[in-house]
Design a protein around this motif. Structure first.
Motif, PDB file in Angstrom:
ATOM      1  N   SER A  82       0.563 -13.503  -7.244  1.00 47.00           N
ATOM      2  CA  SER A  82      -0.839 -13.098  -7.386  1.00 47.00           C
ATOM      3  C   SER A  82      -1.057 -11.688  -6.840  1.00 47.00           C
ATOM      4  N   ASP A  83      -2.191 -11.112  -7.215  1.00 48.31           N
ATOM      5  CA  ASP A  83      -2.567  -9.811  -6.658  1.00 48.31           C
ATOM      6  C   ASP A  83      -2.637  -9.879  -5.137  1.00 48.31           C
ATOM      7  N   GLN A  84      -3.133 -10.998  -4.610  1.00 54.63           N
ATOM      8  CA  GLN A  84      -3.265 -11.144  -3.168  1.00 54.63           C
ATOM      9  C   GLN A  84      -1.897 -11.134  -2.483  1.00 54.63           C
ATOM     10  N   GLU A  85      -0.932 -11.829  -3.072  1.00 56.43           N
ATOM     11  CA  GLU A  85       0.428 -11.823  -2.508  1.00 56.43           C
ATOM     12  C   GLU A  85       0.991 -10.407  -2.490  1.00 56.43           C
ATOM     13  N   LEU A  86       0.818  -9.699  -3.591  1.00 58.41           N
ATOM     14  CA  LEU A  86       1.348  -8.337  -3.675  1.00 58.41           C
ATOM     15  C   LEU A  86       0.629  -7.404  -2.706  1.00 58.41           C
ATOM     16  N   GLU A  87      -0.676  -7.578  -2.553  1.00 56.18           N
ATOM     17  CA  GLU A  87      -1.448  -6.772  -1.597  1.00 56.18           C
ATOM     18  C   GLU A  87      -0.940  -7.005  -0.175  1.00 56.18           C
ATOM     19  N   ARG A  88      -0.613  -8.260   0.155  1.00 60.19           N
ATOM     20  CA  ARG A  88      -0.076  -8.555   1.493  1.00 60.19           C
ATOM     21  C   ARG A  88       1.252  -7.843   1.716  1.00 60.19           C
ATOM     22  N   LEU A  89       2.043  -7.738   0.655  1.00 63.19           N
ATOM     23  CA  LEU A  89       3.351  -7.070   0.790  1.00 63.19           C
ATOM     24  C   LEU A  89       3.203  -5.588   1.132  1.00 63.19           C
ATOM     25  N   LEU A  90       2.066  -5.029   0.785  1.00 58.37           N
ATOM     26  CA  LEU A  90       1.845  -3.606   1.084  1.00 58.37           C
ATOM     27  C   LEU A  90       1.726  -3.348   2.581  1.00 58.37           C
ATOM     28  N   LYS A  91       1.646  -4.416   3.368  1.00 60.46           N
ATOM     29  CA  LYS A  91       1.604  -4.288   4.834  1.00 60.46           C
ATOM     30  C   LYS A  91       2.961  -4.604   5.458  1.00 60.46           C
ATOM     31  N   ASP A  92       3.949  -4.940   4.641  1.00 63.10           N
ATOM     32  CA  ASP A  92       5.264  -5.351   5.139  1.00 63.10           C
ATOM     33  C   ASP A  92       6.166  -4.128   5.322  1.00 63.10           C
ATOM     34  N   PRO A  93       6.505  -3.778   6.567  1.00 66.59           N
ATOM     35  CA  PRO A  93       7.357  -2.600   6.788  1.00 66.59           C
ATOM     36  C   PRO A  93       8.803  -2.792   6.323  1.00 66.59           C
ATOM     37  N   GLY A  94       9.138  -4.023   5.937  1.00 62.12           N
ATOM     38  CA  GLY A  94      10.497  -4.296   5.474  1.00 62.12           C
ATOM     39  C   GLY A  94      10.772  -3.838   4.060  1.00 62.12           C
ATOM     40  N   ILE A  95       9.712  -3.432   3.345  1.00 61.66           N
ATOM     41  CA  ILE A  95       9.890  -2.909   1.984  1.00 61.66           C
ATOM     42  C   ILE A  95       9.202  -1.550   1.895  1.00 61.66           C
ATOM     43  N   ILE A  96       9.365  -0.900   0.762  1.00 61.18           N
ATOM     44  CA  ILE A  96       8.685   0.374   0.518  1.00 61.18           C
ATOM     45  C   ILE A  96       7.266   0.024   0.071  1.00 61.18           C
ATOM     46  N   ARG A  97       6.289   0.466   0.848  1.00 62.86           N
ATOM     47  CA  ARG A  97       4.908   0.034   0.650  1.00 62.86           C
ATOM     48  C   ARG A  97       4.152   0.975  -0.284  1.00 62.86           C
ATOM     49  N   ASN A  98       4.636   1.052  -1.486  1.00 59.99           N
ATOM     50  CA  ASN A  98       4.007   1.857  -2.520  1.00 59.99           C
ATOM     51  C   ASN A  98       3.399   0.876  -3.520  1.00 59.99           C
ATOM     52  N   LYS A  99       2.094   0.936  -3.689  1.00 61.23           N
ATOM     53  CA  LYS A  99       1.401  -0.059  -4.516  1.00 61.23           C
ATOM     54  C   LYS A  99       1.931  -0.096  -5.947  1.00 61.23           C
ATOM     55  N   LEU A 100       2.140   1.068  -6.544  1.00 62.48           N
ATOM     56  CA  LEU A 100       2.629   1.085  -7.927  1.00 62.48           C
ATOM     57  C   LEU A 100       4.001   0.438  -8.036  1.00 62.48           C
ATOM     58  N   LYS A 101       4.848   0.686  -7.052  1.00 63.95           N
ATOM     59  CA  LYS A 101       6.193   0.098  -7.086  1.00 63.95           C
ATOM     60  C   LYS A 101       6.144  -1.406  -6.853  1.00 63.95           C
ATOM     61  N   VAL A 102       5.369  -1.848  -5.869  1.00 66.75           N
ATOM     62  CA  VAL A 102       5.273  -3.275  -5.562  1.00 66.75           C
ATOM     63  C   VAL A 102       4.693  -4.038  -6.755  1.00 66.75           C
TER      64      VAL A 102
END
Length: 194
Positions: A82-102
């Motif tokens: 979901s959009d919400q799951e992906l939005e939460r990932l944007l706060k995860d320092p373990g990945i590259i937090r670029n919205k377009l990429k996520v």
């Protein structure tokens, strides 16, 4: 009796490979090795897209976290995020937090599910660009290794037409190298023509 220092032979690797053990392991055991599995190819394509504008070691250090948060690159599970799951990932320092990429990972999963199945595998599609045989280049130096080719241009256009994102020609060529469609180990590298 020789000392341990004398028995260790220095290994020559491609000039892009640093002294980082993770990078060396990737170079020695993965880069240029043909991938013939749909899910592994999809993972590599997504990760190469995540690299855009960054160094590969940055992505490599985050690869395990990407696997965790994107369900082991299970394509159906990724497409259902979901959009919400992906939005939460944007706060995860373990990945590259670029919205377009996520969000692009999910977009690529949708494109994959729309166009690939048991009738037409992703492996067959990707490998068709090199007639199902790795292209063995023999670059003497890194300066002889291209950033793009006519084949990566064609792959990029075909993937974009199918709805994939972060698949420009440079990303496609790096993907081809990583997935073993192209072997660009330089002649002084111990992996050359292996």
């Amino acid at each position: 009796m020789p000392t341990a220092k004398n028995t260790i032979k220095e290994i020559n690797r491609c000039g892009w490979c640093s002294n980082d053990p993770l990078y060396q392991d990737y170079h020695d055991n993965e880069w240029g090795v043909p991938i013939k599995d749909d899910q592994q190819l999809f993972e590599m394509l997504c990760l190469e897209g995540a690299q855009a504008g960054l160094s590969w070691i940055t992505v490599l250090k985050k690869r395990e976290r990407y696997r965790q948060v994107f369900h082991g690159f299970d394509i159906e599970k990724m497409a259902a995020m979901s959009d919400q799951e992906l939005e939460r990932l944007l706060k995860d320092p373990g990945i590259i937090r670029n919205k377009l990429k996520v969000f692009g990972f999910r977009k690529n999963a949708h494109a994959y599910l729309e166009h690939f199945s048991e009738q037409q595998s992703f492996v067959d599609f990707i490998w068709s660009f090199v007639d199902h045989q790795p292209l063995i280049n023999q670059p003497k130096t890194l300066s002889e290794v291209p950033a793009t080719t006519e084949i990566s241009d064609k792959m990029s256009k075909a993937l974009k037409k199918k709805g994939f994102t972060f698949v420009g020609s440079t990303i496609c060529y790096a993907f081809m190298q990583a997935a073993g469609l192209v072997d660009d180990h330089t002649r002084d590298c111990f992996r050359f023509n292996k």
